[in-house]
Design a protein around this motif. Structure first.
Motif, PDB file in Angstrom:
ATOM      1  N   ASP A 119       0.812  -1.222   0.000  1.00  0.00           N
ATOM      2  CA  ASP A 119       0.000   0.000   0.000  1.00  0.00           C
ATOM      3  C   ASP A 119       0.844   1.271   0.000  1.00  0.00           C
ATOM      4  OD1 ASP A 119      -2.347  -1.498   0.066  1.00  0.00           O
ATOM      5  OD2 ASP A 119      -2.346  -1.614   2.261  1.00  0.00           O
ATOM      6  N   GLY A 120       2.137   1.153  -0.239  1.00  0.00           N
ATOM      7  CA  GLY A 120       3.002   2.327  -0.255  1.00  0.00           C
ATOM      8  C   GLY A 120       2.829   3.152  -1.516  1.00  0.00           C
ATOM      9  N   PRO A 121       3.661   4.178  -1.685  1.00  0.00           N
ATOM     10  CA  PRO A 121       3.490   5.121  -2.802  1.00  0.00           C
ATOM     11  C   PRO A 121       4.033   4.644  -4.146  1.00  0.00           C
ATOM     12  CG  PRO A 121       5.292   5.821  -1.395  1.00  0.00           C
ATOM     13  CD  PRO A 121       4.657   4.653  -0.701  1.00  0.00           C
ATOM     14  N   VAL A 122       4.651   3.477  -4.212  1.00  0.00           N
ATOM     15  CA  VAL A 122       5.141   2.967  -5.490  1.00  0.00           C
ATOM     16  C   VAL A 122       3.972   2.421  -6.297  1.00  0.00           C
ATOM     17  CG1 VAL A 122       6.595   1.249  -6.613  1.00  0.00           C
ATOM     18  CG2 VAL A 122       7.436   2.447  -4.585  1.00  0.00           C
ATOM     19  N   TYR A 123       3.846   2.876  -7.542  1.00  0.00           N
ATOM     20  CA  TYR A 123       2.749   2.433  -8.393  1.00  0.00           C
ATOM     21  C   TYR A 123       2.934   0.976  -8.824  1.00  0.00           C
ATOM     22  CZ  TYR A 123       1.022   7.235  -9.070  1.00  0.00           C
ATOM     23  OH  TYR A 123       0.500   8.490  -8.894  1.00  0.00           O
ATOM     24  N   GLU A 124       1.827   0.355  -9.211  1.00  0.00           N
ATOM     25  CA  GLU A 124       1.875  -0.981  -9.794  1.00  0.00           C
ATOM     26  C   GLU A 124       2.662  -0.939 -11.110  1.00  0.00           C
ATOM     27  OE1 GLU A 124      -1.276  -4.522 -11.099  1.00  0.00           O
ATOM     28  OE2 GLU A 124      -2.006  -2.539 -10.478  1.00  0.00           O
ATOM     29  N   ASP A 125       3.332  -2.037 -11.437  1.00  0.00           N
ATOM     30  CA  ASP A 125       4.134  -2.160 -12.667  1.00  0.00           C
ATOM     31  C   ASP A 125       5.278  -1.149 -12.719  1.00  0.00           C
ATOM     32  OD1 ASP A 125       2.634  -4.286 -13.622  1.00  0.00           O
ATOM     33  OD2 ASP A 125       1.258  -3.005 -14.742  1.00  0.00           O
ATOM     34  N   THR A 126       5.879  -0.919 -11.549  1.00  0.00           N
ATOM     35  CA  THR A 126       7.060  -0.069 -11.472  1.00  0.00           C
ATOM     36  C   THR A 126       8.309  -0.936 -11.555  1.00  0.00           C
ATOM     37  OG1 THR A 126       5.997   1.685 -10.190  1.00  0.00           O
ATOM     38  CG2 THR A 126       8.366   1.454  -9.925  1.00  0.00           C
ATOM     39  N   VAL A 127       9.337  -0.437 -12.221  1.00  0.00           N
ATOM     40  CA  VAL A 127      10.569  -1.213 -12.381  1.00  0.00           C
ATOM     41  C   VAL A 127      11.787  -0.360 -12.042  1.00  0.00           C
ATOM     42  CG1 VAL A 127       9.547  -2.681 -14.142  1.00  0.00           C
ATOM     43  CG2 VAL A 127      10.800  -0.632 -14.844  1.00  0.00           C
ATOM     44  N   VAL A 128      12.887  -1.045 -11.732  1.00  0.00           N
ATOM     45  CA  VAL A 128      14.170  -0.373 -11.497  1.00  0.00           C
ATOM     46  C   VAL A 128      14.756   0.051 -12.839  1.00  0.00           C
ATOM     47  CG1 VAL A 128      16.527  -0.653 -10.635  1.00  0.00           C
ATOM     48  CG2 VAL A 128      14.611  -1.723  -9.409  1.00  0.00           C
ATOM     49  N   ILE A 129      15.109   1.332 -12.960  1.00  0.00           N
ATOM     50  CA  ILE A 129      15.745   1.779 -14.197  1.00  0.00           C
ATOM     51  C   ILE A 129      17.198   2.220 -13.988  1.00  0.00           C
ATOM     52  CG2 ILE A 129      13.620   2.357 -15.401  1.00  0.00           C
ATOM     53  CD1 ILE A 129      13.844   5.182 -14.577  1.00  0.00           C
ATOM     54  N   GLU A 130      17.625   2.289 -12.727  1.00  0.00           N
ATOM     55  CA  GLU A 130      19.037   2.576 -12.453  1.00  0.00           C
ATOM     56  C   GLU A 130      19.337   2.228 -10.995  1.00  0.00           C
ATOM     57  OE1 GLU A 130      22.021   6.452 -12.238  1.00  0.00           O
ATOM     58  OE2 GLU A 130      20.264   6.553 -13.541  1.00  0.00           O
ATOM     59  N   VAL A 131      20.521   1.699 -10.758  1.00  0.00           N
ATOM     60  CA  VAL A 131      21.015   1.470  -9.395  1.00  0.00           C
ATOM     61  C   VAL A 131      22.243   2.341  -9.221  1.00  0.00           C
ATOM     62  CG1 VAL A 131      21.915  -0.206  -7.747  1.00  0.00           C
ATOM     63  CG2 VAL A 131      20.136  -0.902  -9.376  1.00  0.00           C
TER      64      VAL A 131
END
Length: 277
Positions: A119-131
């Motif tokens: 239930d946090g602020p990260v949207y569904e279908d979010t991905v890492v684009i940089e580390v």
């Protein structure tokens, strides 16, 4: 049908080891289970550590002086491990909806991994684009206007993408009008967010950030003009793990017929049983 619980009454209480502990009650001869956590080389079956593939004898209320044999087994999974951690800070990113997460360690987290925080602020279908370094992770989508984070941070899980690898030829290519990142019209059957893209004119570590029928957005701009593009799944930085796959209960005397074995699995960080899936 009577149910016996060996963790109370005249039974025995579970012991906690540094690896894993289990409570074995009474029921079916074999119980096949799979759990999401990675297991070490042994588990604890009430009386002490037991190597996988070996058995331990236990007497229970219905067995009298006869011992029931409990044998745990494991399997090796080639799939990369999910990375479960927390993020303690977040901030907006360079592109629309993107953002930064600060985690205690980025070990095992790689570009393209799918990000979930309940239930946090990260949207569904979010991905890492940089580390970036040891603690910063740049992700494709995050809600705006989050002013505070609970004490201890938001729990978050990073997992490999689960699409179908393919080599495809786009029918159209362009750059997103809002932020300049690449987009393609292409057969999206089997494609998912987080898949890595390679091909002529595609920057390294470019991933799919959005999918709809016949169309994808990507994480970076490109100079693509023509040719095939290859799509592969993101890969966790932690590969391969042993998992508990089965607990076999054998040598059950007739006096224990119609009883049910209750199996509970504990780790060494929580007094509550693990969920079995």
């Amino acid at each position: 049908m009577e149910i016996l619980n060996l963790s109370s009454g005249g039974g025995f209480s579970p012991k906690k080891s540094n690896k894993l502990r289990a409570v074995i009650g009474v029921g079916l001869i074999a119980a096949s289970i799979g759990i999401g956590s990675t297991l070490a080389a042994n588990i604890n079956i009430n009386s002490g550590p037991v190597e996988f593939g070996q058995g331990v004898a236990q007497t229970v209320a219905c067995s009298g002086e006869e011992s029931i044999i409990v044998t745990p087994s494991s399997t090796f999974s080639n799939e990369g491990a999910d990375i479960e951690t927390v993020y303690t800070e977040l901030d907006g990113g360079r592109y629309r909806e993107s953002g930064w997460l600060q985690v205690p360690s980025t070990t095992g987290i790689t570009v393209g991994m799918v990000v979930e925080d309940g239930d946090g602020p990260v949207y569904e279908d979010t991905v890492v684009i940089e580390v970036d370094g040891d603690t910063n992770v740049y992700i494709s989508k995050i809600a705006a206007g989050v002013s505070s984070i609970p004490s201890g941070g938001f729990p978050v899980t990073f997992s490999e993408s689960r699409g179908t690898p393919a080599t495809l030829t786009p029918t159209y290519h362009g750059q997103n009008e809002v932020d300049g990142r690449g987009d393609f019209s292409i057969d999206t059957s089997g494609l998912t967010v987080g898949m890595l893209i390679s091909g002529p004119g595609i920057q390294s570590e470019t991933v799919i950030t959005y999918v709809e029928s016949g169309y994808i957005d990507t994480s970076k701009s490109n100079t693509y003009a023509s040719g095939d593009l290859s799509f592969t799944n993101s890969v966790s930085g932690i590969q391969g793990s042993f998992k508990l796959s089965e607990i076999t209960v054998s040598n059950i005397p007739d006096t224990c017929n119609d009883k049910v074995f209750t199996i509970k699995i504990y780790d060494n960080t929580n007094p509550e049983p693990l969920k079995i899936s």
